[in-house]
Design an enzyme around this catalytic site. Structure first.
Site, PDB file in Angstrom:
ATOM      1  N   CYS A   1       0.860  -1.183   0.000  1.00 54.17           N
ATOM      2  CA  CYS A   1       0.000   0.000   0.000  1.00 54.17           C
ATOM      3  C   CYS A   1       0.894   1.229   0.000  1.00 54.17           C
ATOM      4  O   CYS A   1       2.112   1.125   0.150  1.00 54.17           O
ATOM      5  CB  CYS A   1      -0.933  -0.002   1.220  1.00 54.17           C
ATOM      6  SG  CYS A   1      -2.363   1.107   1.022  1.00 54.17           S
TER       7      CYS A   1
ATOM      8  N   CYS B   1      -0.266   4.202   1.810  1.00 56.11           N
ATOM      9  CA  CYS B   1      -0.730   5.154   2.825  1.00 56.11           C
ATOM     10  C   CYS B   1       0.353   5.513   3.840  1.00 56.11           C
ATOM     11  O   CYS B   1       0.387   6.649   4.328  1.00 56.11           O
ATOM     12  CB  CYS B   1      -1.987   4.635   3.516  1.00 56.11           C
ATOM     13  SG  CYS B   1      -1.800   3.041   4.352  1.00 56.11           S
TER      14      CYS B   1
ATOM     15  N   CYS C   1      -4.264   5.876   0.022  1.00 56.34           N
ATOM     16  CA  CYS C   1      -3.722   4.605  -0.456  1.00 56.34           C
ATOM     17  C   CYS C   1      -3.456   4.599  -1.958  1.00 56.34           C
ATOM     18  O   CYS C   1      -3.603   3.558  -2.608  1.00 56.34           O
ATOM     19  CB  CYS C   1      -4.680   3.475  -0.093  1.00 56.34           C
ATOM     20  SG  CYS C   1      -5.015   3.351   1.671  1.00 56.34           S
TER      21      CYS C   1
ATOM     22  N   LYS D   1     -12.321  -5.368   2.386  1.00 54.79           N
ATOM     23  CA  LYS D   1     -11.781  -4.525   3.453  1.00 54.79           C
ATOM     24  C   LYS D   1     -12.757  -3.378   3.686  1.00 54.79           C
ATOM     25  O   LYS D   1     -12.971  -2.539   2.815  1.00 54.79           O
ATOM     26  CB  LYS D   1     -10.410  -3.995   3.047  1.00 54.79           C
ATOM     27  CG  LYS D   1      -9.739  -3.093   4.082  1.00 54.79           C
ATOM     28  CD  LYS D   1      -8.398  -2.619   3.554  1.00 54.79           C
ATOM     29  CE  LYS D   1      -7.694  -1.685   4.516  1.00 54.79           C
ATOM     30  NZ  LYS D   1      -6.404  -1.199   3.965  1.00 54.79           N
TER      31      LYS D   1
ATOM     32  N   ARG E   1     -11.179   7.302   3.859  1.00 52.72           N
ATOM     33  CA  ARG E   1     -10.964   6.291   2.822  1.00 52.72           C
ATOM     34  C   ARG E   1     -12.268   5.614   2.401  1.00 52.72           C
ATOM     35  O   ARG E   1     -12.248   4.529   1.825  1.00 52.72           O
ATOM     36  CB  ARG E   1      -9.952   5.248   3.328  1.00 52.72           C
ATOM     37  CG  ARG E   1      -8.588   5.883   3.596  1.00 52.72           C
ATOM     38  CD  ARG E   1      -7.589   4.893   4.152  1.00 52.72           C
ATOM     39  NE  ARG E   1      -6.307   5.572   4.371  1.00 52.72           N
ATOM     40  CZ  ARG E   1      -5.506   5.345   5.403  1.00 52.72           C
ATOM     41  NH1 ARG E   1      -5.844   4.462   6.320  1.00 52.72           N
ATOM     42  NH2 ARG E   1      -4.374   6.005   5.524  1.00 52.72           N
TER      43      ARG E   1
ATOM     44  N   LYS F   1     -11.435  -8.169   6.150  1.00 53.13           N
ATOM     45  CA  LYS F   1     -10.916  -7.287   7.202  1.00 53.13           C
ATOM     46  C   LYS F   1     -11.947  -6.193   7.482  1.00 53.13           C
ATOM     47  O   LYS F   1     -12.411  -5.563   6.521  1.00 53.13           O
ATOM     48  CB  LYS F   1      -9.592  -6.687   6.717  1.00 53.13           C
ATOM     49  CG  LYS F   1      -8.926  -5.716   7.679  1.00 53.13           C
ATOM     50  CD  LYS F   1      -7.632  -5.152   7.082  1.00 53.13           C
ATOM     51  CE  LYS F   1      -6.986  -4.168   8.048  1.00 53.13           C
ATOM     52  NZ  LYS F   1      -5.740  -3.589   7.500  1.00 53.13           N
TER      53      LYS F   1
ATOM     54  N   SER G   1      -6.425  -4.084  14.569  1.00 46.22           N
ATOM     55  CA  SER G   1      -5.890  -3.496  15.792  1.00 46.22           C
ATOM     56  C   SER G   1      -6.987  -3.121  16.785  1.00 46.22           C
ATOM     57  O   SER G   1      -6.822  -3.296  18.002  1.00 46.22           O
ATOM     58  CB  SER G   1      -5.056  -2.257  15.444  1.00 46.22           C
ATOM     59  OG  SER G   1      -5.839  -1.306  14.726  1.00 46.22           O
TER      60      SER G   1
END
Length: 371
Positions: free
Chosen positions: A164, A166, A174, A241, A263, A294, A321
């Site tokens: 990516c 980003c 991205c 995602k 995003r 994700k 996370s």
């Protein structure tokens, strides 16, 4: 216009320094455009299968089973500061590490059975970021250097490189942007596929584009074929995602928060199950060897869809996370037991259909699991 024809002008506008521009252009190399007609292959691009099982671990991922060490991928944040070893406050027990700190940290984990890692570069040096993310494929940058270091130190470790821009762009998005701030999909795909090739050339066993630009799987697959290495590189797609609030600790770790906007225009909207299914089918048809969903626990239905639509492909799920941090916070508050909740969340992902789990709990699972 192609990426190649714009790179010089765009870098110059961002930096205003001609000498630096020439340096950045040399780092932001672009492969020859790969139209489908330029690649001589037999059958559709999705017929190219060898890369998906060239490595012993990739072959093991083709089988369904209960939770084992071999199905875990551990995320690592690699700093461009060689001696850095800094805890990430919002991501318990996780650190951002430079190359000099990487091997001492990983040796005991590999001895316990760590099979795979996924690398995220964190450029901190002044001037490391620009509008093109040219540091992403810098041969001396953190990811390419880490790939080479890990290949030498741990020959059996399976190395995944997140692909990516980003972390490397001055705007934090991205891809490459138009003047109005919107994403330029064509230039972004050209750039992303160049970065993927640089990681593959450096020795990554798997490249995993997470940018969510349309067509990036096909572009990467074509370049892998043209370069003659498609048979030995796994292509793992972040196919589904979703945008949302669970990425905050990751962005703290990687320094990848957007400087403006968000995003949502390229990550999937929460509740967009139909879009996710279409993206999964698209990426399978474009040559993905593994499909990823994700975040994981909040999208068990999408994991199930991925298993249905890609029933002959391994399905990965990323315990992001925010999920990890919430489980830790609940355990710290005494709401539940950390080990029990980590197992429950992960086994739920597996029941939904995943066979690979990207998890910050990997070091703990290496202690908790017998095999």
């Amino acid at each position: 216009m192609s990426f190649s024809s714009l790179v010089s002008d765009m870098t110059f506008r961002d930096r205003g320094d001609r000498e630096e521009t020439r340096s950045q252009v040399s780092r932001a190399r672009s492969y020859q455009s790969t139209a489908a007609t330029s690649v001589s292959i037999s059958g559709d691009i999705s017929s190219q299968l060898h890369g998906g099982y060239s490595h012993p671990l990739a072959r093991a991922w083709q089988a369904e089973r209960q939770l084992t060490k071999s199905m875990l991928i551990y995320p690592l944040f690699i700093s461009d500061q060689p001696d850095e070893d800094i805890p990430i406050p919002s991501l318990p027990n996780q650190h951002r590490r430079g190359l000099n700190r990487l091997l001492p940290f990983l040796r005991p984990l590999v001895a316990k059975g760590l099979k795979s890692v996924i690398l995220f570069g964190v450029p901190i040096a002044p001037g490391a970021k620009d509008i093109l993310g040219t540091a992403a494929d810098d041969p001396t940058g953190p990811v390419i250097s880490a790939i080479k270091l890990l290949r030498r130190a741990f020959p059996s470790l399976f190395i995944v490189a997140d692909v990516c821009l980003c972390e490397y762009t001055s705007h934090g998005h991205c891809g490459i942007l138009r003047d109005d701030g919107s994403l330029n999909n064509a230039l972004s795909v050209d750039r992303i596929s160049d970065v993927a090739m640089a990681y593959a050339d450096a020795g990554a066993h798997c490249v995993a584009p997470s940018d969510m630009n349309d067509g990036r799987i096909r572009a990467i697959k074509l370049k892998l074929i043209e370069s003659g290495i498609a048979h030995q590189v796994v292509l793992m797609s972040y196919a589904a995602k979703f945008s949302g609030c669970l990425y905050g600790p990751f962005r703290d770790a990687a320094g990848s928060s957007p400087s403006f906007g968000d995003r949502r225009c390229y990550q999937l909207p929460p509740g967009g199950r139909g879009l996710a299914r279409r993206a999964i089918v698209r990426d399978i048809n474009e040559g993905a060897d593994i499909i990823m969903v994700k975040p994981a626990s909040q999208y068990l239905d999408i994991i199930s869809d991925a298993k249905e639509l890609g029933k002959d492909l391994p399905v990965a799920a990323y315990q992001v996370s925010g999920e990890f941090a919430m489980i830790h916070a609940g355990a710290k508050a005494g709401v539940f037991d950390l080990k029990a909740m980590a197992f429950e969340a992960t086994e739920g992902i597996l029941r939904a259909g995943a066979t690979i789990v990207v998890s910050y709990f990997t070091p703990e699972f290496l202690d908790w699991l017998s095999n």
